[in-house]
Write an enzyme that holds these catalytic residues in place. Sequence first.
Site, PDB file in Angstrom:
ATOM      1  N   ARG A  24       8.282  20.307  11.678  1.00 55.73           N
ATOM      2  CA  ARG A  24       8.906  21.619  11.485  1.00 55.73           C
ATOM      3  C   ARG A  24       8.388  22.623  12.506  1.00 55.73           C
ATOM      4  NH1 ARG A  24       7.586  23.518   5.953  1.00 55.73           N
ATOM      5  NH2 ARG A  24       5.710  22.349   6.435  1.00 55.73           N
ATOM      6  N   ASN A  32      11.329  21.164   4.556  1.00 55.96           N
ATOM      7  CA  ASN A  32      11.033  19.858   3.977  1.00 55.96           C
ATOM      8  C   ASN A  32      11.798  19.678   2.672  1.00 55.96           C
ATOM      9  OD1 ASN A  32       9.220  18.978   5.915  1.00 55.96           O
ATOM     10  ND2 ASN A  32       7.409  19.594   4.784  1.00 55.96           N
TER      11      ASN A  32
END
Length: 94
Positions: A23, A41
């Site tokens: 990320r 997520n």
Amino acid sequence: MSGVTDERLTAWVHGQVQGVGFRWWTRSRALELGLVGSATNHADGRVLVVAEGSRDRLRQLLSLLRGGTTPGVVSLVVESWDPARGGLTGFVER
């Protein structure tokens, strides 16, 4: 970025992409491209990437997501395209 030509890319990234800096890496690439959005997520192990900006820049991000230089291991990226909805600022990790 805002404008009538902006689009929204929604990309579900499959593979070993959680707990490996994926990320953060995605956020860095998106900001370099001048995109806004998020990388989130999900409980099933996927990462959802939502980004808005010009189609050209979004395609560059999609290419990077599939390019083999990401943290972890990307096995599949499923994308969809929509008109930009706006209301996004920056690029956040969730």
